[in-house]
Design an enzyme around this catalytic site. Structure first.
Site: not given
Length: 181
Positions: A137-138
């Site tokens: 989850p950037c």
């Protein structure tokens, strides 16, 4: 050989990639660094890992926190792998800063102060090159002041994803062009 398939999300098309057993890529169509780690030799094929990833995405886009993760094998340098490992530890609905990721990377296991300093900018480069968006989850990474800086998929998608996860956005903002961070 790598294998690909397509997924239609509320944010547009997504390309999934696999080595046959692991997810190796997940990119929004047109995002920065799209398919950068995808082998030129690839073919479209239905595989169990890609079907599992589609199920994960279905749950995620319904606003749920999937209780499983498909097997992942992102391609990247040891530094990028270290950053992506920290990204996977960010809880659903929470955010972390680039600086905090940098501090975590240089922390020593013996509890002593870090022996080196790392810039948030170096971390930002690794975050931007994340080949498995969403699952790694950037989009949960923000600037030190709470600014919603950078997202390879685009700022509108980042805001959508944080809203979907019900992130408290009261202290987050999109900086105006020319604003120093």
């Amino acid at each position: 050989m790598e294998y690909t398939c397509r997924y239609s999300s509320p944010l547009g098309g997504i390309t999934l990639a696999s080595d046959g057993d692991h997810l190796t890529g997940l990119w929004f169509d047109g995002q920065k660094y799209f398919a950068a780690t995808l082998s030129e030799e690839n073919e479209e094929k239905a595989l169990p890992v890609l079907e599992e990833t589609k199920r994960w995405l279905d749950l995620y886009f319904q606003g749920k926190n999937p209780d499983f993760t498909p097997p992942l094998r992102p391609k990247g340098s040891p530094f990028r792998q270290a950053v992506w490992k920290i990204l996977r530890e960010i809880p659903y609905g929470r955010v972390i800063t680039y600086g905090e990721i940098a501090r975590r990377i240089v922390q020593t296991e013996d509890g002593q102060p870090p022996r080196r300093v790392m810039s948030g900018q170096a971390v930002g480069g690794a975050v931007a090159h994340n080949p498995i968006s969403l699952i790694i989850p950037c989009h949960r990474v923000v600037g030190s002041s709470g600014s919603l800086t950078g997202y390879a998929g685009g700022m509108e998608k980042k805001i959508y994803l944080l809203t979907l996860e019900k992130v408290d956005r009261t202290s987050l903002f999109v900086p105006q062009k020319g604003t120093a961070l």
